[in-house]
Scaffold this active site. Sequence first.
Site, mmCIF file in Angstrom:
data_model
loop_
_atom_site.group_PDB
_atom_site.id
_atom_site.type_symbol
_atom_site.label_atom_id
_atom_site.label_comp_id
_atom_site.label_asym_id
_atom_site.label_seq_id
_atom_site.Cartn_x
_atom_site.Cartn_y
_atom_site.Cartn_z
ATOM 1 N N CYS A 197 -1.148 0.737 0.616
ATOM 2 C CA CYS A 197 -0.432 -0.529 0.492
ATOM 3 C C CYS A 197 0.302 -0.595 -0.839
ATOM 4 C CB CYS A 197 -1.422 -1.686 0.636
ATOM 5 S SG CYS A 197 -0.663 -3.299 0.412
ATOM 6 N N CYS B 137 0.106 -4.073 -2.497
ATOM 7 C CA CYS B 137 -1.174 -4.406 -3.138
ATOM 8 C C CYS B 137 -1.368 -3.602 -4.421
ATOM 9 C CB CYS B 137 -2.348 -4.099 -2.206
ATOM 10 S SG CYS B 137 -2.033 -4.376 -0.479
ATOM 11 N N ASP B 138 -1.043 -2.332 -4.412
ATOM 12 C CA ASP B 138 -1.419 -1.440 -5.517
ATOM 13 C C ASP B 138 -0.230 -0.882 -6.295
ATOM 14 O OD1 ASP B 138 -4.135 -1.732 -4.860
ATOM 15 O OD2 ASP B 138 -3.895 -0.298 -3.227
#
Length: 306
Positions: A134, A137-138
């Site tokens: 992701c 997200c990261d």
Amino acid sequence: MADYDLIIIGAGPAGMTAAVYGARASLSVLMLDRLAPGGKMIDTSEIQNYTGMGTVEGAELAVRMFRHTQELNVEFDYRTVLEVQDGGAEKTVVCEEEGRVYTAKSVILCTGTTPRLLGATGEERFTGNGISWCAVCDGAGCRDRDTVVIGGGNSAVEEAAYLAGFAKSVTVVVRSRLSADPIACDKLLGLDNVKLYAGHDVLEFCGGKKLEAVRLRSRETGEEFSVSCGQVFEYIGQIPATGGFSGLGVLNERGYIEVNGQMETKVPGIFGAGDCVTKNLRQVITACADGAIAAQSAARYVRNLN
Ligand SMILES: Cc1cc2nc3c(=O)[nH]c(=O)nc-3n(C[C@H](O)[C@H](O)[C@H](O)COP(=O)(O)OP(=O)(O)OC[C@H]3O[C@@H](n4cnc5c(N)ncnc54)[C@H](O)[C@@H]3O)c2cc1C
């Protein structure tokens, strides 16, 4: 008597659209998801091909769709569904949390897919600590760092372009060649800090406590070498999240739900929609279309039942 007319399992774009259509058809609707509503849209930086929206952040589209369901008073609950049982006119949905059980006249299965893993040496060790699925997200973790993206489809190419906006470098590794839309490939390959290794296998993720490099092998020459990186993102495909539905006998040999054009499975009152059904194009817009059709079919089924 069943608790609801319709239970929708999964609150991605397919499930949320089914909820809108179900509620507008005057069904009592419960929508369940193990995570926050939005499905894979939440993990997507930008969606650029949802008609009428131009470019929209995945998370924003997710919020807009969920708000729409709430304006129609759709009930939502955080639940992980373990199993669906067919009892004819009454279906039973079994959840993980305290063994909670709901019943409904009809059920739409919209559980989508989960990322396929590469299976290379070191993958398990660096999962969540250098390897991610992701970028949204990261991605912040790879600011000013060398980053590797594995895969060559639309997801890989679009997320690689997004990461190139703040990573020091992005190296894209793909077994054969890029298969994404030409417009997305051109955009990616036009960026100064992007390098492509087509025709390469990933052999190993290397490092000490932290990920330090990815070891590659050329499929053409057999040459092996390492690419330094602090973060890897894998986008090599998806597998259906349908394990809990195997008892219904509605899955094909690859685990996808078999449906007809009305999104009906072979079990009356059980419908499928979105990425988890057999289809050719897995996108937000096609998931929404499936959800709409499935809810219309469910409404017709419930009317006939009554
Ligand atoms: C990185 C990436 C980028 C993408 N970019 C685009 C793009 O730009 N444009 C585009 O159109 N498409 C894009 N896609 C594809 C798009 O995201 C999917 O086609 C779409 O989200 C499918 O919707 P869905 O509702 O079928 O499934 P999902 O979005 O996967 O939602 C399924 C939901 O079911 C829930 N669930 C699963 N199992 C259970 C269970 N047992 N119990 C309860 N809940 C469960 C999940 O938590 C999830 O919320 C992208 C996909 C990825 C991975």
